[in-house]
Motif scaffolding. Structure first.
Motif, PDB file in Angstrom:
ATOM      1  N   ASP A  37       0.826  -1.202   0.000  1.00  0.00           N
ATOM      2  CA  ASP A  37       0.000   0.000   0.000  1.00  0.00           C
ATOM      3  C   ASP A  37       0.863   1.255   0.000  1.00  0.00           C
ATOM      4  O   ASP A  37       0.527   2.259  -0.638  1.00  0.00           O
ATOM      5  N   GLN A  38       1.960   1.208   0.765  1.00  0.00           N
ATOM      6  CA  GLN A  38       2.859   2.354   0.782  1.00  0.00           C
ATOM      7  C   GLN A  38       3.465   2.586  -0.603  1.00  0.00           C
ATOM      8  O   GLN A  38       3.644   3.724  -1.045  1.00  0.00           O
ATOM      9  N   ALA A  39       3.760   1.518  -1.315  1.00  0.00           N
ATOM     10  CA  ALA A  39       4.258   1.659  -2.681  1.00  0.00           C
ATOM     11  C   ALA A  39       3.216   2.336  -3.566  1.00  0.00           C
ATOM     12  O   ALA A  39       3.554   3.145  -4.435  1.00  0.00           O
ATOM     13  N   LEU A  40       1.938   2.008  -3.344  1.00  0.00           N
ATOM     14  CA  LEU A  40       0.863   2.639  -4.113  1.00  0.00           C
ATOM     15  C   LEU A  40       0.784   4.129  -3.796  1.00  0.00           C
ATOM     16  O   LEU A  40       0.597   4.960  -4.693  1.00  0.00           O
ATOM     17  N   VAL A  41       0.935   4.477  -2.523  1.00  0.00           N
ATOM     18  CA  VAL A  41       0.934   5.886  -2.122  1.00  0.00           C
ATOM     19  C   VAL A  41       2.096   6.625  -2.784  1.00  0.00           C
ATOM     20  O   VAL A  41       1.932   7.736  -3.309  1.00  0.00           O
ATOM     21  N   GLN A  42       3.266   6.009  -2.773  1.00  0.00           N
ATOM     22  CA  GLN A  42       4.419   6.647  -3.389  1.00  0.00           C
ATOM     23  C   GLN A  42       4.235   6.805  -4.902  1.00  0.00           C
ATOM     24  O   GLN A  42       4.617   7.828  -5.475  1.00  0.00           O
ATOM     25  N   ARG A  43       3.649   5.810  -5.522  1.00  0.00           N
ATOM     26  CA  ARG A  43       3.360   5.931  -6.951  1.00  0.00           C
ATOM     27  C   ARG A  43       2.371   7.063  -7.189  1.00  0.00           C
ATOM     28  O   ARG A  43       2.511   7.846  -8.133  1.00  0.00           O
ATOM     29  N   GLY A  44       1.366   7.170  -6.325  1.00  0.00           N
ATOM     30  CA  GLY A  44       0.407   8.258  -6.450  1.00  0.00           C
ATOM     31  C   GLY A  44       1.051   9.620  -6.274  1.00  0.00           C
ATOM     32  O   GLY A  44       0.678  10.591  -6.945  1.00  0.00           O
TER      33      GLY A  44
END
Length: 434
Positions: A36-43
């Motif tokens: 999920d943190q990777a998704l936040v960083q991608r966002g």
């Protein structure tokens, strides 16, 4: 923006009893949190591509809390709070609500957004990128309680329901689809330029309904340059004089990363784009954007032959004492930065000879930047040492018209003269409220 990323912590964890019963191969809470943190960083990266901070953060305001004034043909509007605050921001938005606002211009409560929000471009954003953006704005941005401000648009023009019909006429729904016969890099560049980058919002002329005249390269007006809020957003097609025709791929990539190259420097609204968006692009995306833009055929321009540098006539004009009014102003105020040869000291100090902004038929940007200067380019946290100062308090309308006419004629630029009335009009519109 990188400083706004936050860990999701315990909110992303599952209860310990469930962990003990997790089937073989299931993600552990730590793995789920990392994903999920990777998704936040991608966002966060995608939000930079979309330049969200530039519009939704007011000067000296908190990130994404809104309040920035924007001038429209109908009056001034104020950009909204898009932090995850539940009362004044978008904290109550579901992912579906967020996607609808982003791609269709309809808020959670059903009211239509003004198309100053570039949702006709964001309509092309794919589902995966919408999901990542939603994750970032919900979990990577600090909530700020700051009420949104009503627009200054007077009744009946402030009614929003007619925007439903505007959307029916001008909004093309559906994410970007790869063009057959084009490679991966070209399609990635097209997706970024047409979608999150929303380059057409500024660089494409508007029609009678204030809609962009073209949304992609299939329309001849796409990215051919447009007047917007006192600036002329440059031609981004392959036109040789006023566009990117003389720029190499390296020139364009350098400009996107630093805001300056051997041809020109960013100013006006483009300064914010460089500061908040394009300098953050990774190498693959910079190359993709450059490849797509460099593929666009030439459109527009000033109808003049291809530019060729010639200093002789201008050198004679600048011989001391300078023999015309514009040359005298140039000698006193401009020559120490831009040079007697008009070539400046690129990339630190922009050239004027052959500069696409100087050659453009519309002189609005030149008048505006001479009157008001421009903000600092800040690359990797370091401000540019030589921002353009404003001369509104130093030079009168005739002096500015004279020097700009001299520059536009000098070094074989061959662009039309500037009238004092043009300067007076832009002075009045840009100095109001200062």
């Amino acid at each position: 923006m990188k400083n706004m990323l936050k860990g999701l912590g315990a909110a992303l964890c599952v209860a310990l009893p469930l962990l003990a019963q997790a089937p073989a191969g299931a993600a552990t809470p730590a793995a789920a949190g990392a994903a999920d943190q990777a998704l936040v960083q991608r966002g966060a990266y995608l939000a930079q591509l979309g330049d969200c901070a530039a519009c939704h953060t007011a000067p000296k305001g908190k990130p994404f809390a809104g309040g920035l004034p924007m001038n429209t043909p109908m009056g001034r509007i104020y950009v909204t709070n898009i932090t995850p605050d539940a009362q004044t921001g978008i904290g109550g938005y579901t992912e579906a609500d967020f996607a609808r606002a982003l791609r269709e211009g309809v808020a959670k409560d059903g009211h239509n957004l003004y198309p100053a929000m570039p949702y006709p471009s964001y309509a092309k954003v794919n589902d995966g990128d919408v999901k990542a953006l939603y994750a970032f704005f919900m979990h990577g941005v600090a909530p700020v309680q700051q009420a949104n401000r009503e627009s200054d648009i007077k009744w009946p023009l402030n009614m929003r329901w007619p925007l439903m019909f505007w959307n029916m006429a001008f909004l093309e729904k559906g994410p970007y689809r790869d063009k057959p016969g084009k490679d991966v890099a070209w399609n990635r560049g097209a997706y970024l330029v047409q979608g999150l980058g929303h380059c057409g919002s500024c660089h494409t002329p508007r029609g009678v309904g204030f809609q962009e005249s073209a949304l992609d390269e299939s329309g001849s007006a796409f990215l051919s340059g447009a007047l917007l809020d006192g600036w002329f957003a440059s031609n981004l097609t392959g036109e040789h004089n006023t566009g990117l025709g003389r720029w190499s791929d390296e020139d364009l990539r350098t400009f996107l990363k630093t805001g300056a190259n051997r041809h020109a420097s960013a100013f006006g609204a483009m300064t914010s784009v460089i500061n908040n968006s394009t300098q953050a692009l990774n190498d693959q995306d910079v190359a993709a954007v450059s490849k797509y833009l460099k593929s666009l055929p030439p459109v527009g321009g000033n109808g003049a032959p291809a530019y060729a540098y010639d200093p002789q006539a201008t050198k004679v004009s600048l011989d001391r004492p300078a023999n015309d009014a514009g040359a005298r102003v140039y000698t006193a105020y401009c020559m120490h930065c831009h040079g007697v040869d008009g070539r400046g000291f690129a990339p630190m100090l922009a050239p004027l000879a052959g500069n696409p902004n100087v050659l453009a038929k519309d002189a609005s940007s030149l008048i505006n930047v001479t009157l008001n200067g421009t903000g600092d380019l800040v690359i990797n946290g370091v401000p540019s040492p030589f921002p353009m100062p404003g001369f509104a308090a130093v030079l009168d309308d005739k002096q500015i018209a004279d020097v700009l006419s001299f520059v536009r004629a000098g070094w074989n630029n061959g662009a039309p003269a500037v009238a004092a009335a043009e300067v007076a009009k832009l002075r009045q519109s840009t100095q109001a409220g200062r």
